[in-house]
Design a protein around this motif. Structure first.
Motif, mmCIF file in Angstrom:
data_model
loop_
_atom_site.group_PDB
_atom_site.id
_atom_site.type_symbol
_atom_site.label_atom_id
_atom_site.label_comp_id
_atom_site.label_asym_id
_atom_site.label_seq_id
_atom_site.Cartn_x
_atom_site.Cartn_y
_atom_site.Cartn_z
ATOM 1 N N LEU A 86 -12.521 129.865 58.137
ATOM 2 C CA LEU A 86 -11.880 131.177 58.034
ATOM 3 C C LEU A 86 -12.326 132.044 59.205
ATOM 4 N N ILE A 87 -11.358 132.569 59.947
ATOM 5 C CA ILE A 87 -11.639 133.451 61.078
ATOM 6 C C ILE A 87 -11.139 134.841 60.724
ATOM 7 N N ILE A 88 -12.040 135.810 60.771
ATOM 8 C CA ILE A 88 -11.727 137.164 60.313
ATOM 9 C C ILE A 88 -12.007 138.161 61.432
ATOM 10 N N ASP A 89 -11.038 139.010 61.731
ATOM 11 C CA ASP A 89 -11.179 140.013 62.791
ATOM 12 C C ASP A 89 -11.224 141.405 62.167
ATOM 13 N N GLU A 90 -12.383 142.050 62.250
ATOM 14 C CA GLU A 90 -12.590 143.406 61.722
ATOM 15 C C GLU A 90 -12.036 143.548 60.300
ATOM 16 N N PRO A 91 -12.609 142.854 59.336
ATOM 17 C CA PRO A 91 -12.022 142.798 57.994
ATOM 18 C C PRO A 91 -12.118 144.089 57.186
ATOM 19 N N PHE A 92 -12.996 145.004 57.569
ATOM 20 C CA PHE A 92 -13.219 146.194 56.739
ATOM 21 C C PHE A 92 -12.383 147.393 57.150
ATOM 22 N N MET A 93 -11.594 147.239 58.211
ATOM 23 C CA MET A 93 -10.761 148.346 58.681
ATOM 24 C C MET A 93 -9.707 148.685 57.630
ATOM 25 N N GLY A 94 -9.665 149.943 57.229
ATOM 26 C CA GLY A 94 -8.642 150.402 56.294
ATOM 27 C C GLY A 94 -8.960 150.175 54.828
ATOM 28 N N LEU A 95 -10.089 149.526 54.534
ATOM 29 C CA LEU A 95 -10.429 149.259 53.135
ATOM 30 C C LEU A 95 -11.295 150.374 52.567
ATOM 31 N N ASP A 96 -11.023 150.755 51.319
ATOM 32 C CA ASP A 96 -11.870 151.735 50.647
ATOM 33 C C ASP A 96 -13.152 151.040 50.184
ATOM 34 N N PRO A 97 -14.157 151.803 49.749
ATOM 35 C CA PRO A 97 -15.443 151.192 49.370
ATOM 36 C C PRO A 97 -15.333 150.122 48.288
ATOM 37 N N ILE A 98 -14.449 150.314 47.312
ATOM 38 C CA ILE A 98 -14.312 149.325 46.242
ATOM 39 C C ILE A 98 -13.735 148.026 46.796
ATOM 40 N N ALA A 99 -12.680 148.142 47.607
ATOM 41 C CA ALA A 99 -12.063 146.950 48.200
ATOM 42 C C ALA A 99 -13.027 146.256 49.155
ATOM 43 N N THR A 100 -13.843 147.036 49.875
ATOM 44 C CA THR A 100 -14.840 146.454 50.766
ATOM 45 C C THR A 100 -15.846 145.632 49.980
ATOM 46 N N LYS A 101 -16.287 146.155 48.851
ATOM 47 C CA LYS A 101 -17.235 145.429 48.000
ATOM 48 C C LYS A 101 -16.611 144.125 47.491
ATOM 49 N N ILE A 102 -15.346 144.195 47.074
ATOM 50 C CA ILE A 102 -14.658 142.992 46.587
ATOM 51 C C ILE A 102 -14.555 141.957 47.703
ATOM 52 N N LEU A 103 -14.195 142.405 48.905
ATOM 53 C CA LEU A 103 -14.060 141.483 50.023
ATOM 54 C C LEU A 103 -15.391 140.835 50.362
ATOM 55 N N LEU A 104 -16.467 141.610 50.374
ATOM 56 C CA LEU A 104 -17.787 141.053 50.654
ATOM 57 C C LEU A 104 -18.160 139.992 49.626
ATOM 58 N N GLU A 105 -17.863 140.271 48.362
ATOM 59 C CA GLU A 105 -18.143 139.290 47.312
ATOM 60 C C GLU A 105 -17.330 138.015 47.529
ATOM 61 N N MET A 106 -16.074 138.180 47.926
ATOM 62 C CA MET A 106 -15.220 137.018 48.181
ATOM 63 C C MET A 106 -15.735 136.201 49.365
ATOM 64 N N ILE A 107 -16.175 136.889 50.422
ATOM 65 C CA ILE A 107 -16.711 136.192 51.588
ATOM 66 C C ILE A 107 -17.917 135.352 51.193
#
Length: 237
Positions: free
Chosen positions: A147-168
């Motif tokens: 998986l190649i990810i480019d600046e994944p946190f841009m535009g995400l709110d804190p809740i979505a950022t937390k979910i994405l980090l957990e998924m990563i």
């Protein structure tokens, strides 16, 4: 075992106008690599080179045979005339995924990112944060090995950022190798196994935070502190 080995002597859009030089690193199964550097350092060119999008490349990029790769771009890209559900269906068809597999993978993601009620809408009508969430779902639904990810946190709110980090982290536990380009150094410090630091188009350093600390003689230094120490030292030479 390396999922991918990158050795780039030069790469760019045309011979004689190389944007990056002398990159040499690998990504292993279950490893999260942070690709870090200033704007214009060559991070995007590195990603494009790995994906085969650069017209000029001297070197070699060796990908383990039979693995699947997904790319999550910094700026979401959609077909204007397709709803999000139709995007999901399109990728499922390309990847030859059975309907039940798609439903089992996508439904939990739609629920986590609160997009279940928007799946039949055009992504072009979404907010930037919703578009980023939709791209994450499309990238993860194929269960990639790399998986190649480019600046994944841009535009995400804190809740979505937390979910994405957990998924990563879940993907890493599943054995996925991840290359993540990011400017968010405090977050990268907490989750990445190793870092590739690029400056002025060249690989400046590769290693863990502990490797960086030892090299910089900053025994308890943060990634932010090590980053600036390395960058400033390189530019003073």
């Amino acid at each position: 075992m390396s999922l991918i080995s990158i050795k780039i002597n030069e790469a760019g859009y045309d011979p004689g106008e190389a944007k990056i030089h002398n990159l040499n690193f690998s990504i292993h199964k279950g490893e999260l690599i942070g690709l870090i550097g200033a704007n214009g350092a060559g991070k995007s060119t590195t990603i494009k080179s790995i994906l085969g999008h650069m017209t000029f490349l001297e070197g070699e990029i060796l990908i383990q045979e039979g693995i699947s790769t997904a790319y999550l771009p910094e700026r979401p890209v959609f077909y204007d005339e397709l709803t999000f559900q139709e995007h999901i269906n399109f990728i499922a068809a390309v990847e030859e995924l059975p309907v039940e597999v798609v439903n089992n993978r996508v439904t939990p993601l739609l629920e986590k990112f609160q997009l279940m009620n928007h799946v039949h809408e055009l992504p072009g009508t979404y907010s930037k944060g919703m578009q980023q969430k939709a791209m994450i779902i499309l990238a993860l639904m194929i269960r990639p090995d790399l998986l190649i990810i480019d600046e994944p946190f841009m535009g995400l709110d804190p809740i979505a950022t937390k979910i994405l980090l957990e998924m990563i982290m879940e993907e890493c536990k599943r054995g996925v190798g991840i290359l993540m380009c990011t400017h968010v150094l405090d977050t990268a410090e907490k989750i990445c196994d190793r870092f590739v630091l690029i400056d002025q188009g060249e690989q400046l350093s590769v290693g863990s935070l502990q490797d960086f600390r030892e090299f910089c003689n900053l025994h308890e230094g943060s990634l932010f502190e090590c980053y600036h120490h390395l960058i400033e030292g390189n530019r003073d030479e």
